[in-house]
Design a protein around this motif. Structure first.
Motif, PDB file in Angstrom:
ATOM      1  N   ALA A 179      47.676 -17.081  20.497  1.00  0.00           N
ATOM      2  CA  ALA A 179      48.439 -15.897  20.097  1.00  0.00           C
ATOM      3  C   ALA A 179      48.455 -15.724  18.583  1.00  0.00           C
ATOM      4  CB  ALA A 179      49.875 -15.992  20.628  1.00  0.00           C
ATOM      5  N   MET A 180      48.621 -16.824  17.858  1.00  0.00           N
ATOM      6  CA  MET A 180      48.649 -16.733  16.398  1.00  0.00           C
ATOM      7  C   MET A 180      47.268 -16.420  15.824  1.00  0.00           C
ATOM      8  SD  MET A 180      51.745 -16.989  15.449  1.00  0.00           S
ATOM      9  CE  MET A 180      52.063 -16.036  16.961  1.00  0.00           C
ATOM     10  N   LYS A 181      46.212 -16.893  16.488  1.00  0.00           N
ATOM     11  CA  LYS A 181      44.858 -16.544  16.044  1.00  0.00           C
ATOM     12  C   LYS A 181      44.614 -15.052  16.229  1.00  0.00           C
ATOM     13  CE  LYS A 181      39.981 -17.757  16.452  1.00  0.00           C
ATOM     14  NZ  LYS A 181      39.572 -16.352  16.267  1.00  0.00           N
ATOM     15  N   ALA A 182      45.068 -14.519  17.366  1.00  0.00           N
ATOM     16  CA  ALA A 182      44.919 -13.085  17.608  1.00  0.00           C
ATOM     17  C   ALA A 182      45.721 -12.279  16.587  1.00  0.00           C
ATOM     18  CB  ALA A 182      45.381 -12.746  19.026  1.00  0.00           C
ATOM     19  N   ALA A 183      46.916 -12.763  16.248  1.00  0.00           N
ATOM     20  CA  ALA A 183      47.741 -12.077  15.247  1.00  0.00           C
ATOM     21  C   ALA A 183      47.076 -12.113  13.872  1.00  0.00           C
ATOM     22  CB  ALA A 183      49.126 -12.714  15.184  1.00  0.00           C
ATOM     23  N   SER A 184      46.494 -13.247  13.524  1.00  0.00           N
ATOM     24  CA  SER A 184      45.805 -13.365  12.234  1.00  0.00           C
ATOM     25  C   SER A 184      44.586 -12.439  12.172  1.00  0.00           C
ATOM     26  CB  SER A 184      45.361 -14.812  11.998  1.00  0.00           C
ATOM     27  OG  SER A 184      46.472 -15.686  11.965  1.00  0.00           O
ATOM     28  N   ASP A 185      43.833 -12.374  13.266  1.00  0.00           N
ATOM     29  CA  ASP A 185      42.662 -11.490  13.319  1.00  0.00           C
ATOM     30  C   ASP A 185      43.083 -10.022  13.216  1.00  0.00           C
ATOM     31  OD1 ASP A 185      41.125 -13.735  13.575  1.00  0.00           O
ATOM     32  OD2 ASP A 185      40.847 -13.547  15.748  1.00  0.00           O
ATOM     33  N   ASN A 186      44.160  -9.668  13.898  1.00  0.00           N
ATOM     34  CA  ASN A 186      44.646  -8.288  13.834  1.00  0.00           C
ATOM     35  C   ASN A 186      45.145  -7.944  12.433  1.00  0.00           C
ATOM     36  OD1 ASN A 186      44.095  -7.826  16.529  1.00  0.00           O
ATOM     37  ND2 ASN A 186      46.151  -8.384  17.219  1.00  0.00           N
ATOM     38  N   ALA A 187      45.783  -8.910  11.781  1.00  0.00           N
ATOM     39  CA  ALA A 187      46.257  -8.680  10.411  1.00  0.00           C
ATOM     40  C   ALA A 187      45.073  -8.465   9.473  1.00  0.00           C
ATOM     41  CB  ALA A 187      47.099  -9.859   9.944  1.00  0.00           C
ATOM     42  N   LYS A 188      44.016  -9.267   9.655  1.00  0.00           N
ATOM     43  CA  LYS A 188      42.810  -9.095   8.825  1.00  0.00           C
ATOM     44  C   LYS A 188      42.198  -7.711   9.022  1.00  0.00           C
ATOM     45  CE  LYS A 188      39.365 -10.525   6.201  1.00  0.00           C
ATOM     46  NZ  LYS A 188      38.494  -9.329   6.274  1.00  0.00           N
ATOM     47  N   LYS A 189      42.147  -7.263  10.277  1.00  0.00           N
ATOM     48  CA  LYS A 189      41.596  -5.933  10.562  1.00  0.00           C
ATOM     49  C   LYS A 189      42.460  -4.845   9.935  1.00  0.00           C
ATOM     50  CE  LYS A 189      40.247  -2.911  14.365  1.00  0.00           C
ATOM     51  NZ  LYS A 189      40.180  -2.728  15.852  1.00  0.00           N
ATOM     52  N   LEU A 190      43.782  -5.007  10.003  1.00  0.00           N
ATOM     53  CA  LEU A 190      44.698  -4.027   9.425  1.00  0.00           C
ATOM     54  C   LEU A 190      44.560  -3.982   7.906  1.00  0.00           C
ATOM     55  CD1 LEU A 190      46.952  -1.983   9.775  1.00  0.00           C
ATOM     56  CD2 LEU A 190      48.599  -3.874   9.841  1.00  0.00           C
ATOM     57  N   ILE A 191      44.388  -5.150   7.289  1.00  0.00           N
ATOM     58  CA  ILE A 191      44.194  -5.209   5.834  1.00  0.00           C
ATOM     59  C   ILE A 191      42.924  -4.457   5.439  1.00  0.00           C
ATOM     60  CG2 ILE A 191      43.643  -6.753   3.922  1.00  0.00           C
ATOM     61  CD1 ILE A 191      45.505  -8.821   5.267  1.00  0.00           C
ATOM     62  N   ASP A 192      41.848  -4.671   6.196  1.00  0.00           N
ATOM     63  CA  ASP A 192      40.589  -3.966   5.909  1.00  0.00           C
ATOM     64  C   ASP A 192      40.775  -2.451   6.004  1.00  0.00           C
ATOM     65  OD1 ASP A 192      39.361  -6.383   5.542  1.00  0.00           O
ATOM     66  OD2 ASP A 192      38.506  -6.480   7.556  1.00  0.00           O
ATOM     67  N   ASP A 193      41.505  -2.007   7.039  1.00  0.00           N
ATOM     68  CA  ASP A 193      41.740  -0.565   7.204  1.00  0.00           C
ATOM     69  C   ASP A 193      42.591  -0.011   6.064  1.00  0.00           C
ATOM     70  OD1 ASP A 193      40.299  -0.668   9.530  1.00  0.00           O
ATOM     71  OD2 ASP A 193      42.064  -0.773  10.852  1.00  0.00           O
ATOM     72  N   LEU A 194      43.615  -0.760   5.665  1.00  0.00           N
ATOM     73  CA  LEU A 194      44.479  -0.302   4.574  1.00  0.00           C
ATOM     74  C   LEU A 194      43.727  -0.266   3.243  1.00  0.00           C
ATOM     75  CD1 LEU A 194      47.816  -2.166   5.437  1.00  0.00           C
ATOM     76  CD2 LEU A 194      47.438   0.303   5.476  1.00  0.00           C
ATOM     77  N   GLU A 195      42.867  -1.259   3.031  1.00  0.00           N
ATOM     78  CA  GLU A 195      42.091  -1.265   1.789  1.00  0.00           C
ATOM     79  C   GLU A 195      41.121  -0.086   1.739  1.00  0.00           C
ATOM     80  OE1 GLU A 195      40.313  -5.129   1.735  1.00  0.00           O
ATOM     81  OE2 GLU A 195      42.019  -6.044   0.663  1.00  0.00           O
ATOM     82  N   LEU A 196      40.580   0.287   2.895  1.00  0.00           N
ATOM     83  CA  LEU A 196      39.706   1.454   2.958  1.00  0.00           C
ATOM     84  C   LEU A 196      40.483   2.729   2.620  1.00  0.00           C
ATOM     85  CD1 LEU A 196      36.919   2.604   3.620  1.00  0.00           C
ATOM     86  CD2 LEU A 196      37.626   2.759   6.025  1.00  0.00           C
ATOM     87  N   VAL A 197      41.691   2.851   3.198  1.00  0.00           N
ATOM     88  CA  VAL A 197      42.540   4.007   2.890  1.00  0.00           C
ATOM     89  C   VAL A 197      42.939   4.007   1.419  1.00  0.00           C
ATOM     90  CG1 VAL A 197      44.778   5.113   3.363  1.00  0.00           C
ATOM     91  CG2 VAL A 197      43.410   4.175   5.250  1.00  0.00           C
ATOM     92  N   TYR A 198      43.241   2.817   0.895  1.00  0.00           N
ATOM     93  CA  TYR A 198      43.618   2.703  -0.519  1.00  0.00           C
ATOM     94  C   TYR A 198      42.483   3.165  -1.435  1.00  0.00           C
ATOM     95  CZ  TYR A 198      44.606   0.508  -5.010  1.00  0.00           C
ATOM     96  OH  TYR A 198      44.800   0.276  -6.351  1.00  0.00           O
ATOM     97  N   ASN A 199      41.275   2.707  -1.133  1.00  0.00           N
ATOM     98  CA  ASN A 199      40.133   3.093  -1.964  1.00  0.00           C
ATOM     99  C   ASN A 199      39.857   4.593  -1.890  1.00  0.00           C
ATOM    100  OD1 ASN A 199      39.665   0.460  -2.843  1.00  0.00           O
ATOM    101  ND2 ASN A 199      38.341  -0.011  -1.100  1.00  0.00           N
ATOM    102  N   LYS A 200      39.988   5.154  -0.685  1.00  0.00           N
ATOM    103  CA  LYS A 200      39.781   6.603  -0.542  1.00  0.00           C
ATOM    104  C   LYS A 200      40.844   7.381  -1.303  1.00  0.00           C
ATOM    105  CE  LYS A 200      37.400   6.666   3.923  1.00  0.00           C
ATOM    106  NZ  LYS A 200      37.471   7.103   5.341  1.00  0.00           N
TER     107      LYS A 200
END
Length: 290
Positions: A248-269
């Motif tokens: 469960a914690m691995k899945a949470a960490s992976d989801n957090a990484k994906k969310l960070i990538d999406d937010l960084e993309l929005v930030y750059n745009k």
């Protein structure tokens, strides 16, 4: 559209969350290995005493122990519910609670009454929510099964069975299959089910010389058998807990990484859009001046 400052704050927040889930994943992985070792170490003892009880039950003796009696009709049921003290273990507790909920419904339709012993906070809360009487409980067991702490709670169910207040006792727990799979399971504890006393058939039946007596030997061995079964169930549940938490914690960490990538993309745009707007305003102002 949110500002770059707000997006940066969200990115920092998710980064902090990911650090926590990653640390919890590593801790669970470490505890899982130890819990699995304890569980596997207990299995040979449980299998050996199970075979011994089967041979004794097959032997020709006049001794009759209450744990071996045959139940003709079941009206009152005792249940030992093994669960975790903490959450963040995926669907581990939900699966055993769902299985128990269906079982309780079937027992209620058959007119059977249930009283329970709770091992673990999550199971205690569930039993209280569904209205099952809790006659004993033990919580905060830690990461290592402690039989001495368990005995006080389970003794209530054993005595209820010996005195005839319950006709049968079950134990519910999560059985460890592998690191990715844990199976909710309900097993008959008392009286000993037929499968527990069945042994390989031989031409000659088993027979023993008992010292000091057959009654005393059966009394001690059957008590040890029940204790071993409960200890094994708690050990299985603890190994399942750490495995489920690690996943469960691995899945949470992976989801957090994906969310960070999406937010960084929005930030750059957003940042690029702001820079483009500033350049346009500067160029427009220069053109107006000229």
């Amino acid at each position: 559209m949110p500002s770059t400052k707000e997006i940066r704050a969200k990115i920092r927040s998710v980064h902090n969350t990911r650090k926590i889930t990653k640390a919890m994943e590593m801790v669970a992985a470490s505890k899982m290995k130890k819990a699995q070792d304890r569980m596997r170490a207990a299995r040979p003892y449980g299998n050996t005493i199970r075979n011994l009880i089967g041979h004794l039950a097959d032997a020709s003796t006049e001794a009759v122990h209450p744990f071996l009696r045959k139940v003709k009709e079941v009206n009152n049921i005792g249940l030992i519910c093994v669960s975790t003290d903490k959450g963040l273990a995926g669907a581990l507790n939900t699966n055993i609670q769902r299985l128990l909920a269906h079982t309780f419904r079937d027992w209620a339709q058959e007119g059977k009454k249930v009283e329970a012993t709770a091992i673990g906070n999550k199971g205690l809360g569930f039993l209280q929510r569904v209205g099952i009487p809790v006659v004993s409980q033990v919580t905060q067991l830690g990461d290592r099964p402690n039989l001495e702490r368990l005995l006080g709670a389970i003794k209530v169910q054993i005595e209820a069975f010996q005195e005839g207040r319950v006709d049968v006792v079950y134990i519910a727990y999560s059985r460890f299959i592998n690191a990715m799979k844990q199976e909710p399971f309900i097993e008959q504890l008392l009286p000993l089910p037929k499968s527990a006393v069945e042994t390989d058939k031989h031409e000659n039946s088993w027979d023993y010389i008992y010292e000091p007596s057959a009654d005393e030997v059966l009394k001690v061995l059957l008590k040890r058998y029940v204790e071993a079964l409960i200890y094994q169930a708690v050990a299985e549940n603890m190994a399942s807990e750490q495995s489920a938490r690690m996943v469960a914690m691995k899945a949470a960490s992976d989801n957090a990484k994906k969310l960070i990538d999406d937010l960084e993309l929005v930030y750059n745009k957003t940042r690029q859009a702001g820079i483009t707007k500033e350049i346009t305003e500067i160029v427009g102002g220069a053109a107006a001046v000229s």
